[in-house]
Design an enzyme around this catalytic site. Structure first.
Site, PDB file in Angstrom:
ATOM      1  N   LYS A 268      44.863  47.224  41.767  1.00  0.00           N
ATOM      2  CA  LYS A 268      44.141  46.466  40.731  1.00  0.00           C
ATOM      3  C   LYS A 268      43.927  47.340  39.496  1.00  0.00           C
ATOM      4  CE  LYS A 268      39.533  44.494  39.736  1.00  0.00           C
ATOM      5  NZ  LYS A 268      38.218  44.080  40.276  1.00  0.00           N
ATOM      6  N   ASP A 273      36.019  45.807  33.142  1.00  0.00           N
ATOM      7  CA  ASP A 273      35.558  44.538  33.690  1.00  0.00           C
ATOM      8  C   ASP A 273      34.160  44.222  33.167  1.00  0.00           C
ATOM      9  OD1 ASP A 273      35.036  42.268  35.114  1.00  0.00           O
ATOM     10  OD2 ASP A 273      34.897  43.253  37.083  1.00  0.00           O
ATOM     11  N   LYS A 280      28.657  40.330  33.197  1.00  0.00           N
ATOM     12  CA  LYS A 280      27.869  41.163  34.102  1.00  0.00           C
ATOM     13  C   LYS A 280      26.542  41.546  33.445  1.00  0.00           C
ATOM     14  CE  LYS A 280      31.568  43.514  36.665  1.00  0.00           C
ATOM     15  NZ  LYS A 280      31.182  42.960  37.984  1.00  0.00           N
ATOM     16  N   ASP A 291      37.373  50.129  37.105  1.00  0.00           N
ATOM     17  CA  ASP A 291      37.917  48.961  37.794  1.00  0.00           C
ATOM     18  C   ASP A 291      39.452  48.981  37.846  1.00  0.00           C
ATOM     19  OD1 ASP A 291      37.146  46.824  39.318  1.00  0.00           O
ATOM     20  OD2 ASP A 291      37.135  45.387  37.663  1.00  0.00           O
ATOM     21  N   ASP A 350      34.196  36.634  36.733  1.00  0.00           N
ATOM     22  CA  ASP A 350      33.992  38.006  37.190  1.00  0.00           C
ATOM     23  C   ASP A 350      34.732  38.273  38.502  1.00  0.00           C
ATOM     24  OD1 ASP A 350      33.067  40.560  37.089  1.00  0.00           O
ATOM     25  OD2 ASP A 350      31.011  40.099  37.726  1.00  0.00           O
ATOM     26  N   GLU A 352      37.791  38.452  38.874  1.00  0.00           N
ATOM     27  CA  GLU A 352      39.074  38.535  38.168  1.00  0.00           C
ATOM     28  C   GLU A 352      40.105  39.363  38.922  1.00  0.00           C
ATOM     29  OE1 GLU A 352      36.711  40.603  37.745  1.00  0.00           O
ATOM     30  OE2 GLU A 352      37.770  42.512  37.726  1.00  0.00           O
ATOM     31  N   ARG A 354      40.961  39.447  42.048  1.00  0.00           N
ATOM     32  CA  ARG A 354      41.802  38.637  42.943  1.00  0.00           C
ATOM     33  C   ARG A 354      42.777  37.774  42.171  1.00  0.00           C
ATOM     34  NH1 ARG A 354      36.455  36.322  45.610  1.00  0.00           N
ATOM     35  NH2 ARG A 354      35.911  38.464  45.049  1.00  0.00           N
TER      36      ARG A 354
HETATM   37  N1  BES Z   1      35.060  44.980  39.725  1.00  0.00           N
HETATM   38  C1  BES Z   1      34.122  44.147  40.371  1.00  0.00           C
HETATM   39  C2  BES Z   1      33.642  44.706  41.700  1.00  0.00           C
HETATM   40  C3  BES Z   1      32.835  45.970  41.630  1.00  0.00           C
HETATM   41  C4  BES Z   1      31.477  45.912  41.406  1.00  0.00           C
HETATM   42  C5  BES Z   1      33.440  47.174  41.816  1.00  0.00           C
HETATM   43  C6  BES Z   1      30.744  47.078  41.368  1.00  0.00           C
HETATM   44  C7  BES Z   1      32.706  48.324  41.775  1.00  0.00           C
HETATM   45  C8  BES Z   1      31.353  48.282  41.555  1.00  0.00           C
HETATM   46  C9  BES Z   1      34.737  42.782  40.634  1.00  0.00           C
HETATM   47  O1  BES Z   1      35.630  42.334  39.687  1.00  0.00           O
HETATM   48  C10 BES Z   1      33.621  41.803  40.671  1.00  0.00           C
HETATM   49  O2  BES Z   1      33.008  41.602  39.671  1.00  0.00           O
HETATM   50  N2  BES Z   1      33.394  41.208  41.832  1.00  0.00           N
HETATM   51  C11 BES Z   1      32.377  40.251  42.006  1.00  0.00           C
HETATM   52  C12 BES Z   1      32.953  39.109  42.820  1.00  0.00           C
HETATM   53  C13 BES Z   1      32.142  37.869  42.802  1.00  0.00           C
HETATM   54  C14 BES Z   1      32.027  37.292  41.405  1.00  0.00           C
HETATM   55  C15 BES Z   1      32.785  36.860  43.731  1.00  0.00           C
HETATM   56  C16 BES Z   1      31.215  40.890  42.716  1.00  0.00           C
HETATM   57  O3  BES Z   1      31.411  41.783  43.544  1.00  0.00           O
HETATM   58  O4  BES Z   1      30.085  40.542  42.405  1.00  0.00           O
HETATM   59 ZN    ZN Z   2      36.603  43.791  38.664  1.00  0.00          ZN
HETATM   60 MN    MN Z   3      34.649  41.384  38.084  1.00  0.00          MN
END
Ligand code: BES
Ligand code: ZN
Ligand code: MN
Length: 502
Positions: A268, A273, A280, A291, A350, A352, A354
């Site tokens: 990825k 992000d 966020k 990210d 968010d 994104e 996947r």
């Molecule tokens: N990049 C983030 C995940 C992340 C969060 C990595 C904190 C490292 C530290 C990812 O893109 C994300 O935002 N995931 C969301 C998914 C949700 C919206 C289904 C999450 O984990 O909240």
């Molecule tokens: Zn992310």
């Molecule tokens: Mn995200």
């Protein structure tokens, strides 16, 4: 850094000697007598005093009238039957941290207590080199002033290992140095902020790695090519950014493996992000420059493959985009037709990672007949909640592949822990409007990420590594892990691929 392996101390460095001792072998120190009678006397006195018990990572620093060595560090190796590769890494990193704080450039480590190695000679050499190179990492690129080179102080470090058995120890040192140097390069790239690292920069890094190495070939799809191929997952995520998305292919094909099916590694690469329209919260958002740690790992793995000349065809794939809000952004409620023609309802912009990985996994399963696909992604915050920064979460569609990953994780020093992907979890991504949705609501966040990705893999053994947990460490330097990006995935994947045929 120059690492030397010798039999006796005659050619060793005198500033400092590191003496590891097992907790249960404090009486068996006659070997020191053979090296230096004086040193033996000093160590024996300390042990007799009972002040040093050999507990793992406990240590004492002593100064003596210079006979041979100016200083010595006694360091506890714990119980002999509990020693393993990761403990050896921690042990040497701990001693080296002291050497660093004393500003010592050259020193000697007596390995006699470990020999014969209960782990292999090769493994021992490898973990020592890894720990030393990783522990000396220092990210200074964005400090003003002169001393900005990240490994300047590393260059003139000499460590001499004494009492080394014949065999593959030296080969291990070499392997460990190559891998760890590449982990440090990945750390540098991942630490680089997103105003200095956009999707095109990742493509540029990939081209640089492939330059001048015939076995490595690099192809980059720009936004026009992505449109032609209907890679709409990647395009949607990148839509609102002024820095357009890319899809990067790095192909490592050794001469004699031209006909082979590849192992495909996918990373990825979200260069930043923000969450997009599903913005966020501000606290900690600055960390979202990491990210693209999965992408970084792919770069490090491909470079290592070529430098180690591993006899295995490997393809690295990097979908990369910057996730921003804006007038052109993809939005919650949008339905995206992915490259695989599966339709996805966007619940959160968010989620994104996947979206971009889906197109990459589809590409991997349709363009190659891969032996295996392994993706690495900082996919979910929930992964950190589940495992802390002590382990990577693994999920997949093939028991054999998962078993293989778990087996090699132990020695790599990167732990993995499997999460289940029972079919019942599919309920969580059912959509009213489209085939599936990209977020499952509360609960099982990490698993739902895996379940979503599974839909885009066809006819190939596949595993997903959620490295959101281990790709970054907050807080201060601990052992060989430095604050910031860790370079997660490189050591693990190289270990897995290296052992693919045995
Ligand atoms: N990049 C983030 C995940 C992340 C969060 C990595 C904190 C490292 C530290 C990812 O893109 C994300 O935002 N995931 C969301 C998914 C949700 C919206 C289904 C999450 O984990 O909240
Ligand atoms: Zn992310
Ligand atoms: Mn995200």
């Amino acid at each position: 850094m120059r690492l030397k392996a010798v039999q006796s101390i005659s050619t060793s460095y005198k500033e400092l000697v590191v003496i590891p001792l097992f907790e249960n072998e404090l009486k068996k120190i006659n070997w020191i007598k053979k090296i230096d009678g004086n040193l033996f006397g000093r160590v024996k006195n300390i042990i007799d005093s009972g002040d040093f018990k050999g507990k793992f990572l406990s240590s004492l620093t002593l100064y003596r009238d210079a006979k041979v060595f100016k200083r010595m560090i006694l360091i506890g190796a714990g119980k002999k039957r509990e020693i393993n590769q990761e403990k050896l890494r921690k042990l040497i990193a701990s001693a080296d941290n002291s050497a660093q704080s004393f500003n010592i450039k050259s020193y000697t480590v007596l390995l006699n207590p470990f020999v014969p190695f209960t782990i292999s000679n090769y493994g021992a050499g490898r973990v020592f080199a890894e720990a030393l190179v990783l522990s000396r990492f220092n990210f200074k690129k964005f400090k003003s002033g002169k001393n900005k080179s990240d490994d300047k102080d590393k260059k003139d470090i000499n460590v001499c290992f004494v009492g080394v058995p014949r065999g593959d120890f030296k080969k291990g040192l070499l392997y460990g140095q190559i891998i760890a140097d590449n982990v440090n390069i990945v750390r540098k790239i991942v630490n680089t902020p997103s105003n200095a690292l956009i999707p095109e920069s990742i493509a540029e890094e990939a081209r640089n790695i492939c330059k001048n190495i015939p076995a490595l070939n690099c192809t980059v799809f720009d936004e026009k090519e992505l449109e032609k191929r209907a890679m709409n997952g990647i395009l949607s995520v990148g839509k609102a950014s002024v820095n357009p998305p890319r899809f990067i292919i790095i192909d490592y094909t050794p001469e004699e493996k031209k006909e082979d099916k590849p192992i495909v590694v996918v990373g990825k690469g979200v260069s930043f992000d923000s969450g997009g329209i599903s913005l966020k919260p501000p606290g900690g958002m600055e960390k979202m420059k990491y990210d693209m740690a999965g992408a970084g790992a792919v770069l490090g793995i491909m470079k290592s493959m070529a430098e180690l000349k591993l006899p295995q065809r490997v393809v690295g794939l990097i979908p990369t985009a910057e996730n921003m809000p804006g007038g052109k952004a993809y939005k919650p409620g949008d339905v995206i037709t992915m490259a695989s023609e599966i339709t996805v309802e966007v619940i959160s912009t968010d989620a994104e990672g996947r979206m971009i990985l889906a197109d990459a996994l589809h590409y991997a399963s349709t363009e190659y007949k891969p032996k295996a696909i392994i993706d690495m992604a900082t996919l979910t915050g929930a992964c950190m909640v589940a495992l802390g920064n002590k382990a990577i979460a693994v999920m997949g569609n093939n028991r054999g592949l998962i078993r293989r990953i778990i087996k090699h994780s132990e020695n790599s020093g990167e732990r993995v822990w499997e999460l289940p992907m029972w079919d019942d979890y599919d309920d969580m991504i059912k959509s009213e409007t489209a085939d599936i949705k990209n977020s499952g609501g509360p609960g099982a966040g990490t698993i739902v990420g895996g379940v979503f990705l599974r839909k885009f893999v066809k006819n190939a053994p596949w595993a997903h590594l959620d490295i959101a947990s281990t790709a970054w460490v907050d807080g201060n330097k601990k052992g060989y892990l430095c604050k910031g990006a860790t370079g997660a995935g490189v050591r693990l994947l190289c270990e897995i691929i290296r052992h693919w045929n045995n």
